[in-house]
Design a protein around this motif. Sequence first.
Motif, PDB file in Angstrom:
ATOM      1  N   ALA A 251      26.129  91.796   9.391  1.00  0.00           N
ATOM      2  CA  ALA A 251      26.074  91.087   8.112  1.00  0.00           C
ATOM      3  C   ALA A 251      26.812  91.857   7.033  1.00  0.00           C
ATOM      4  O   ALA A 251      27.593  91.298   6.258  1.00  0.00           O
ATOM      5  CB  ALA A 251      24.626  90.848   7.698  1.00  0.00           C
ATOM      6  N   GLY A 252      26.571  93.174   6.956  1.00  0.00           N
ATOM      7  CA  GLY A 252      27.331  94.020   6.039  1.00  0.00           C
ATOM      8  C   GLY A 252      28.737  94.233   6.577  1.00  0.00           C
ATOM      9  O   GLY A 252      29.729  93.978   5.898  1.00  0.00           O
ATOM     10  N   GLY A 253      28.802  94.736   7.794  1.00  0.00           N
ATOM     11  CA  GLY A 253      30.021  94.693   8.566  1.00  0.00           C
ATOM     12  C   GLY A 253      31.161  95.617   8.189  1.00  0.00           C
ATOM     13  O   GLY A 253      32.214  95.564   8.818  1.00  0.00           O
ATOM     14  N   HIS A 254      30.987  96.462   7.165  1.00  0.00           N
ATOM     15  CA  HIS A 254      32.068  97.350   6.751  1.00  0.00           C
ATOM     16  C   HIS A 254      31.639  98.819   6.753  1.00  0.00           C
ATOM     17  O   HIS A 254      32.355  99.677   6.228  1.00  0.00           O
ATOM     18  CB  HIS A 254      32.577  96.969   5.364  1.00  0.00           C
ATOM     19  CG  HIS A 254      33.237  95.629   5.311  1.00  0.00           C
ATOM     20  ND1 HIS A 254      32.515  94.448   5.281  1.00  0.00           N
ATOM     21  CD2 HIS A 254      34.540  95.266   5.295  1.00  0.00           C
ATOM     22  CE1 HIS A 254      33.356  93.423   5.248  1.00  0.00           C
ATOM     23  NE2 HIS A 254      34.594  93.892   5.250  1.00  0.00           N
ATOM     24  N   SER A 255      30.463  99.110   7.311  1.00  0.00           N
ATOM     25  CA  SER A 255      29.947 100.484   7.386  1.00  0.00           C
ATOM     26  C   SER A 255      29.908 101.162   6.021  1.00  0.00           C
ATOM     27  O   SER A 255      30.161 102.366   5.902  1.00  0.00           O
ATOM     28  CB  SER A 255      30.790 101.313   8.377  1.00  0.00           C
ATOM     29  OG  SER A 255      30.763 100.728   9.654  1.00  0.00           O
ATOM     30  N   ASP A 256      29.582 100.397   4.986  1.00  0.00           N
ATOM     31  CA  ASP A 256      29.540 100.958   3.633  1.00  0.00           C
ATOM     32  C   ASP A 256      28.258 100.632   2.877  1.00  0.00           C
ATOM     33  O   ASP A 256      28.178 100.819   1.666  1.00  0.00           O
ATOM     34  CB  ASP A 256      30.753 100.501   2.822  1.00  0.00           C
ATOM     35  CG  ASP A 256      30.882  98.977   2.729  1.00  0.00           C
ATOM     36  OD1 ASP A 256      29.974  98.263   3.213  1.00  0.00           O
ATOM     37  OD2 ASP A 256      31.906  98.502   2.188  1.00  0.00           O
ATOM     38  N   LEU A 257      27.244 100.156   3.586  1.00  0.00           N
ATOM     39  CA  LEU A 257      25.963  99.858   2.950  1.00  0.00           C
ATOM     40  C   LEU A 257      24.845  99.947   3.973  1.00  0.00           C
ATOM     41  O   LEU A 257      25.090  99.943   5.179  1.00  0.00           O
ATOM     42  CB  LEU A 257      25.981  98.471   2.286  1.00  0.00           C
ATOM     43  CG  LEU A 257      26.207  97.239   3.185  1.00  0.00           C
ATOM     44  CD1 LEU A 257      24.913  96.748   3.836  1.00  0.00           C
ATOM     45  CD2 LEU A 257      26.825  96.103   2.378  1.00  0.00           C
ATOM     46  N   VAL A 258      23.622 100.052   3.463  1.00  0.00           N
ATOM     47  CA  VAL A 258      22.420 100.050   4.301  1.00  0.00           C
ATOM     48  C   VAL A 258      21.467  99.008   3.732  1.00  0.00           C
ATOM     49  O   VAL A 258      21.162  99.036   2.536  1.00  0.00           O
ATOM     50  CB  VAL A 258      21.742 101.438   4.322  1.00  0.00           C
ATOM     51  CG1 VAL A 258      20.430 101.395   5.089  1.00  0.00           C
ATOM     52  CG2 VAL A 258      22.677 102.478   4.932  1.00  0.00           C
ATOM     53  N   SER A 378      25.439 103.573  14.789  1.00  0.00           N
ATOM     54  CA  SER A 378      25.501 102.263  14.146  1.00  0.00           C
ATOM     55  C   SER A 378      26.430 101.347  14.937  1.00  0.00           C
ATOM     56  O   SER A 378      26.971 101.725  15.993  1.00  0.00           O
ATOM     57  CB  SER A 378      25.933 102.337  12.677  1.00  0.00           C
ATOM     58  OG  SER A 378      25.581 101.134  12.007  1.00  0.00           O
ATOM     59  N   LEU A 379      26.599 100.144  14.456  1.00  0.00           N
ATOM     60  CA  LEU A 379      27.364  99.124  15.167  1.00  0.00           C
ATOM     61  C   LEU A 379      27.681  97.988  14.206  1.00  0.00           C
ATOM     62  O   LEU A 379      27.197  97.949  13.077  1.00  0.00           O
ATOM     63  CB  LEU A 379      26.557  98.600  16.360  1.00  0.00           C
ATOM     64  CG  LEU A 379      25.173  98.009  16.042  1.00  0.00           C
ATOM     65  CD1 LEU A 379      25.179  96.491  16.117  1.00  0.00           C
ATOM     66  CD2 LEU A 379      24.117  98.558  16.991  1.00  0.00           C
ATOM     67  N   GLY A 380      28.515  97.056  14.669  1.00  0.00           N
ATOM     68  CA  GLY A 380      28.780  95.851  13.905  1.00  0.00           C
ATOM     69  C   GLY A 380      29.730  96.014  12.740  1.00  0.00           C
ATOM     70  O   GLY A 380      29.835  95.118  11.897  1.00  0.00           O
ATOM     71  N   GLY A 381      30.442  97.135  12.662  1.00  0.00           N
ATOM     72  CA  GLY A 381      31.408  97.331  11.593  1.00  0.00           C
ATOM     73  C   GLY A 381      32.788  96.835  11.985  1.00  0.00           C
ATOM     74  O   GLY A 381      33.038  96.432  13.131  1.00  0.00           O
ATOM     75  N   THR A 382      33.721  96.885  11.042  1.00  0.00           N
ATOM     76  CA  THR A 382      35.081  96.456  11.338  1.00  0.00           C
ATOM     77  C   THR A 382      35.782  97.417  12.277  1.00  0.00           C
ATOM     78  O   THR A 382      36.749  97.053  12.942  1.00  0.00           O
ATOM     79  CB  THR A 382      35.894  96.338  10.035  1.00  0.00           C
ATOM     80  OG1 THR A 382      35.742  97.547   9.275  1.00  0.00           O
ATOM     81  CG2 THR A 382      35.428  95.160   9.196  1.00  0.00           C
ATOM     82  N   GLU A 383      35.292  98.670  12.337  1.00  0.00           N
ATOM     83  CA  GLU A 383      35.896  99.652  13.217  1.00  0.00           C
ATOM     84  C   GLU A 383      35.068  99.788  14.492  1.00  0.00           C
ATOM     85  O   GLU A 383      33.879  99.512  14.514  1.00  0.00           O
ATOM     86  CB  GLU A 383      35.994 101.017  12.537  1.00  0.00           C
ATOM     87  CG  GLU A 383      34.667 101.652  12.181  1.00  0.00           C
ATOM     88  CD  GLU A 383      33.957 100.998  11.027  1.00  0.00           C
ATOM     89  OE1 GLU A 383      34.525 100.951   9.927  1.00  0.00           O
ATOM     90  OE2 GLU A 383      32.823 100.492  11.221  1.00  0.00           O
TER      91      GLU A 383
END
Length: 435
Positions: A251-258, A378-383
């Motif tokens: 949902a966040g998907g950019h590894s820049d929030l929690v 973690s997981l689900g990021g753009t990278e």
Amino acid sequence: MENEADITGTTPRRRPKPHVLEIGGRKLKPSTLMMGHGFDPALSENSLKAPIFLTSTFVFENAAAGKRHFEGVTGKRPGGADGLVYSRFNGPNQEILEDRLAVWEDAEEALTFSSGMSAIATLFLAMVKPGDVIVHSGPLYAATESLIARILGKFGVTYIDFPAGATREEIDAVLVKAKAQGNVSLIYLESPANPTNALVDVEAVRDARDAAFSGDDVPPIAIDNTFLGPLWSKPCEHGADLSVYSLTKYAGGHSDLVAGGIVGKKALLDQVRMMRNTIGTITDPNTAWMLLRSLETLELRMSRAGENAEKVCAYLNGHPKVETVGYLGFLEPGSRQRDIYDRHCTGAGSTFSLYLKGGEKEAFAFLDALKIAKLAVSLGGTETLASAPAAMTHLSVPDDRKQALGITDNLVRISIGVEDADDLIADFTQALDAI
């Protein structure tokens, strides 16, 4: 959102426009609604995007309105807060976010939290009391298992679990034991399980629950839907009452929030909201605003990552240095896991378990050689991210339980991102060569 005054502070503005959920009888898709649902630009100086509302408190129209607000917040009047009160309870960014989050699973209600674990902890605190029993699937995310066994256990809460792929008969047997152990107040699932990717048969759990309990004693079913939701799995359609998310992930998907979220039945979420109001686990305005940004591209990001994962796993499957690939797209036709997948899922996702031939030494050599994929949890990021669960995220899980659950030293968890798939394959090729 609450009515706002214009810049003179005297003339109240009109009520927000009604939400447009369909046009000409056509129900609008979530990907369309993410662009404006729940927000009226006219209430915020005609801003196209919702501003970040950095305020701790909100001004009441009059004293009677203030009383009514707190009657809702404290539960003396049904229905919750009547407008905006204080940022520990609600705020414009959080309310818009919750409206949009509920859309993805066509849920009655949604709540957001400061992290995935704060969502889970608030849920447990709202539903469970000393002496109660929690029934859960296994494995769960390690922090969730620790919360149940180590923290809630201090307060007399016990638990009993069943393996993620359990049959209806196995679930029935566990519920019989749980009822003998005490009052079962919550059934908590995680599917796919972290980090093995094993699926839980939500329909079987619902049927077993309904057969074992009746009246006011029926425990709600909550499920961690982080790995596949909301694009590839909607468990509330299959018997779950609440769907839980680490919004940090897809949902966040950019590894820049929690952040965390729960969607589902309003009656249950009203109880969770009261607990959230008390302990203050709500999402902050800035994070809520960032999530609004992220939800606009959720379908695009998850779709691309899923396509990449399919290509990468097709390459890894059968590689001489790979023992097996725990990818949902490879489930054997006719198997129980494939049956659950066909009934519950619309896609295989982009996070999978890779079992290398060897042990920790080989897993570490592979991880250390990666050049594009990042060695991070973690997981689900753009990278693309890769990690060793047995040595990292699940290190605190007892060794015998890790072995029983398939969390072995040769397991690498991979979350595929939105890079070029052929570039990722090249990276995995040279990393496998380094073993």
